[in-house]
Design a protein around this motif. Structure first.
Motif, PDB file in Angstrom:
ATOM      1  N   VAL A 179       0.808  -1.335   0.114  1.00  0.00           N
ATOM      2  CA  VAL A 179       0.031  -0.248   0.010  1.00  0.00           C
ATOM      3  C   VAL A 179       1.070   1.284  -0.173  1.00  0.00           C
ATOM      4  CG1 VAL A 179      -1.652   1.376   1.296  1.00  0.00           C
ATOM      5  CG2 VAL A 179      -1.663  -1.235   1.490  1.00  0.00           C
ATOM      6  N   TYR A 180       0.538   2.087  -0.710  1.00  0.00           N
ATOM      7  CA  TYR A 180       1.313   3.411  -0.937  1.00  0.00           C
ATOM      8  C   TYR A 180       0.453   4.593  -0.593  1.00  0.00           C
ATOM      9  CZ  TYR A 180       4.999   0.605  -3.352  1.00  0.00           C
ATOM     10  OH  TYR A 180       5.797  -0.173  -3.605  1.00  0.00           O
ATOM     11  N   ALA A 181       1.062   5.676  -0.305  1.00  0.00           N
ATOM     12  CA  ALA A 181       0.462   7.026   0.050  1.00  0.00           C
ATOM     13  C   ALA A 181      -0.022   7.702  -1.155  1.00  0.00           C
ATOM     14  CB  ALA A 181       1.465   7.993   0.619  1.00  0.00           C
ATOM     15  N   ASP A 182      -0.891   8.251  -1.360  1.00  0.00           N
ATOM     16  CA  ASP A 182      -1.611   9.023  -2.361  1.00  0.00           C
ATOM     17  C   ASP A 182      -0.787   9.473  -3.437  1.00  0.00           C
ATOM     18  OD1 ASP A 182      -3.882   7.982  -1.090  1.00  0.00           O
ATOM     19  OD2 ASP A 182      -4.676  10.212  -0.981  1.00  0.00           O
ATOM     20  N   PRO A 183      -0.568   9.142  -4.701  1.00  0.00           N
ATOM     21  CA  PRO A 183       0.475   9.924  -5.344  1.00  0.00           C
ATOM     22  C   PRO A 183       0.052  11.229  -5.848  1.00  0.00           C
ATOM     23  CG  PRO A 183      -0.997   8.537  -6.729  1.00  0.00           C
ATOM     24  CD  PRO A 183      -1.236   8.379  -5.305  1.00  0.00           C
ATOM     25  N   PRO A 199       5.867   4.127   0.234  1.00  0.00           N
ATOM     26  CA  PRO A 199       4.869   2.814   0.977  1.00  0.00           C
ATOM     27  C   PRO A 199       4.506   3.489   2.293  1.00  0.00           C
ATOM     28  CG  PRO A 199       7.227   2.396   0.921  1.00  0.00           C
ATOM     29  CD  PRO A 199       7.252   3.671   0.299  1.00  0.00           C
ATOM     30  N   THR A 200       3.306   2.897   2.772  1.00  0.00           N
ATOM     31  CA  THR A 200       2.893   3.176   4.120  1.00  0.00           C
ATOM     32  C   THR A 200       3.247   2.020   5.093  1.00  0.00           C
ATOM     33  OG1 THR A 200       0.956   1.959   3.617  1.00  0.00           O
ATOM     34  CG2 THR A 200       0.865   4.028   2.942  1.00  0.00           C
ATOM     35  N   GLY A 201       4.052   1.086   4.712  1.00  0.00           N
ATOM     36  CA  GLY A 201       4.120  -0.041   5.642  1.00  0.00           C
ATOM     37  C   GLY A 201       3.159  -1.306   5.520  1.00  0.00           C
ATOM     38  N   ASP A 202       1.911  -1.027   5.032  1.00  0.00           N
ATOM     39  CA  ASP A 202       0.875  -1.801   5.127  1.00  0.00           C
ATOM     40  C   ASP A 202       0.857  -2.537   3.773  1.00  0.00           C
ATOM     41  OD1 ASP A 202       0.113  -0.911   7.482  1.00  0.00           O
ATOM     42  OD2 ASP A 202      -1.355   0.641   6.252  1.00  0.00           O
ATOM     43  N   ARG A 203       0.545  -3.965   3.940  1.00  0.00           N
ATOM     44  CA  ARG A 203       0.391  -4.973   2.647  1.00  0.00           C
ATOM     45  C   ARG A 203      -1.012  -5.556   2.846  1.00  0.00           C
ATOM     46  NH1 ARG A 203       5.567  -5.472   0.717  1.00  0.00           N
ATOM     47  NH2 ARG A 203       5.126  -7.138  -0.650  1.00  0.00           N
TER      48      ARG A 203
END
Length: 639
Positions: A179-183, A199-203
């Motif tokens: 999961v990534y932060a909003d581009p 990346p947010t650190g979440d998968r």
């Protein structure tokens, strides 16, 4: 490629005195021929799938005034026997310089089941593609099955259906996606401003689902819309197993996009606009299976093609855009309705999911910020959201009624409140991926059951359905081919099928059939009774798109009209000529010769609109989930 993005066609092309003549054969072509006037003078346009017994039936003839002045027609059956004959009807207007006159042919009296053609006589010569007369279910059910075949071809993940267009599983890395932060994008949505994604650190497991269009991106917005359309269609066709299976598949993926433990709704899998450091789905032309074979490491530009980024609709536990919250809630609530009679426990699980998403809706969004539909938002811009909240509330209330849940009245009141807000807004539209007010109104009227809530009753909702249809009727009244949708902009065909579905929903709800003839003409326009003489659904009729901008269809499908096709896919159809000045092209894109050359359609362009059947023409022949499921619902309701 993402823009709010038929039986073989055998064409013999000959150059005669520098003029392109395309002969009409058994398998059809939009380019009519015959003795007398040249093929560029007269053309006959019909609904190539056919007409329903008992409905108003209309065909069109386009040509010069001189050629049509003394023209007559006859209808011949499969044995070439004449079953009807007469004069052309009144002129409906001018199309373009080559076809300055358009006349009608009334086929309403033709109700004997069979296969027919129109043959012109007198001062004009030409014939139509074949068309059928049959009962609605006989004509429409095969179309629904074909639409489902398209959805099957769009499957992603490990449960695909190998066949002519697919080798096997695809995008297995989605099972453990980052999961990534909003581009961040530029205002036009054409450039990724972030040097790299963060990346947010979440998968999360976001595998499965369907590809959105001719590319391989997956969106919660379009998938939730399509799942809702499928479940509404399943009310009409409860015994169609393949329809039920695809609806379930879409629901399974939507459930993965909703993390109820953290209150997170994910909006998108994959990225379509990047930069030199972030290569995207739209930078390569390949089969979906190829992505899994890439040998990439973090930091490689192609890393995000194999390991596709996931983006959130909002931070965990934070309010979700009301358009996505309402629409996803509606899909989950429709699933609860489907299961209510056979598995109440499962139905309650779906109802609780729907309620949780609905409760997180941000019902006071910043009017200066675009609604988060996709990244970039330009892929699927949307202005309205009250209709989505009405839709979610209405379906929640219906599900609660079936399950004896005491939250029914609360959701009914909510739905009525949002319906009132929609009716007072300045963003009212007609049925398409950006406006679900039509099914919302019909189901809310069912919930209200003759009562009123928040100043809204069934009469108000039906009045707005008439507003939507009257807009189409008014437009059709000024168009030579009776088109109710705008065809010099995106989404002409799905808007047309949206009008058909809305007319059918209105008649079902009210018993008022004043729009029945209009609905039949709109269906006919989308299936061949239009200036270009082509159906805009692959595999439907004699003439249909053979070169869609769709990677699997291009790389593994028919390129010469003799092999597998992307049957059941619905394309955008005609678009503004100015939008077709530049077509897409990739080094790996294969040349398609199954359709006439792009320029062969030029004679039929008019009113600022253009149509091209070319693999690079995403503006006209890219298929999409929402296009196809809108048509599917229209077909299912035509009974």
């Amino acid at each position: 490629m993402n823009s709010a993005y038929r039986t073989r066609l055998l064409v013999a092309i000959a150059a005669v005195l520098g003029i392109l003549l395309v002969a009409v054969g058994l398998h059809g072509s939009p380019f009519d021929s015959g003795s007398g006037p040249s093929p560029t003078e007269v053309a006959v346009r019909v609904d190539q799938v056919g007409y329903v017994r008992g409905e108003t039936k209309q065909a069109y003839v386009m040509g010069t005034s001189a050629a049509l002045a003394g023209a007559r027609f006859k209808v011949v059956d499969a044995g070439n026997d004449v079953v009807e004959a007469g004069r052309l009807g009144a002129a409906t207007g001018r199309w373009n310089a080559k076809y300055p006159s358009v006349r009608t042919i009334d086929l309403s009296a033709l109700n004997t089941p069979g296969v027919y053609r129109i043959v012109l006589t007198g001062t004009a010569a030409g014939r139509s593609p074949a068309f059928r007369i049959a009962d609605a279910r006989e004509l429409m059910t095969p179309l629904v099955r074909d639409n489902v075949r398209f959805l099957q071809a769009q499957r992603d993940g490990d449960d695909v259906l190998p066949g002519a267009l697919r080798d096997g599983p695809s995008h297995l890395a989605d099972q453990d996606a980052t999961v990534y932060a909003d581009p961040e994008y530029d205002e036009a949505g054409e450039e990724l401003l972030d040097e790299r994604l963060t990346p947010t650190g979440d998968r999360v497991d976001v595998s499965g689902g369907w590809f959105d269009a001719g590319d391989f991106l997956k969106f919660t917005g379009t998938t939730s819309y399509s799942v809702a359309e499928l479940l509404l269609a399943q009310r009409e066709l409860p015994d169609m197993a393949e329809l039920s299976a695809e609806a379930t598949r879409g629901l399974t993926w939507l459930d993965r996009m909703w993390d109820e433990d953290t209150g997170t709704l994910y909006a998108q899998v994959g990225i379509g606009v990047g930069n030199e450091a972030v290569r995207t789905d739209h930078d390569v032309w390949r089969l979906p299976e190829a992505d899994d074979r890439l040998d990439v490491s973090p930091g490689d530009p192609d890393y995000t093609i194999k390991h596709r980024p996931v983006f959130r609709a909002a931070d965990p536990g934070e309010p979700i855009g009301p358009h996505l919250a309402g629409r996803v809630a509606a899909a989950f609530a429709l699933a609860a309705q489907r299961a209510a009679a056979t598995d109440p426990e499962e139905a309650m699980e779906w109802l609780d999911k729907a309620a949780a998403v609905y409760d997180l809706a941000d019902t006071a969004p910043d009017p200066d910020e675009p609604l988060v539909t996709a990244f970039p938002a330009a892929f699927y811009p949307e202005d309205s959201w009250q209709d989505d909240m009405e839709f979610g509330g209405a379906e929640l209330a219906l599900a609660a009624r079936l399950l004896g849940d005491d939250r029914e009245s609360q959701w009914a009141d909510d739905a009525a409140r949002w319906a009132r807000a929609y009716l007072r807004s300045d963003v009212k539209g007609t049925l398409n991926v950006a406006d679900v007010s039509a099914p919302a109104h019909v189901d809310l009227a069912t919930v209200l059951d003759g009562s009123r809530s928040n100043g809204i009753g069934a009469a108000d909702l039906y009045r707005d359905l008439r507003r939507q249809l009257e807009d189409g009727v008014a437009r059709a009244g000024h168009d030579p081919f009776g088109a109710g949708a705008v065809y010099d902009d995106f989404d002409a065909v799905p808007h047309t099928f949206g009008l058909v579905a809305t007319a059918r929903l209105y008649t079902r709800a009210t018993g008022d059939d004043r729009y029945a003839a209009f609905a039949g003409r709109q269906r006919g326009w989308a299936l061949g009774a239009n200036p270009w003489g082509t159906s805009f659904m692959i595999g439907a009729g004699e003439v249909f798109p053979h070169c869609p901008e769709h990677q699997s269809a291009n790389l593994r499908g028919s390129l010469d009209g003799k092999g597998a096709i992307l049957r059941g896919a619905v394309v955008n159809g005609p678009n503004a000529a100015a939008k077709l000045e530049e077509l897409n092209g990739f080094p790996t894109m294969k040349k398609c010769t199954a359709a006439p050359p792009s320029g062969a359609w030029t004679d039929f362009d008019g009113k600022g609109a253009r149509y091209v059947d070319d693999v690079g023409a995403w503006q006209t022949v890219e298929p999409a989930l929402d296009f196809t499921t809108t048509a599917l619902l229209a077909f299912a309701l035509t009974d």
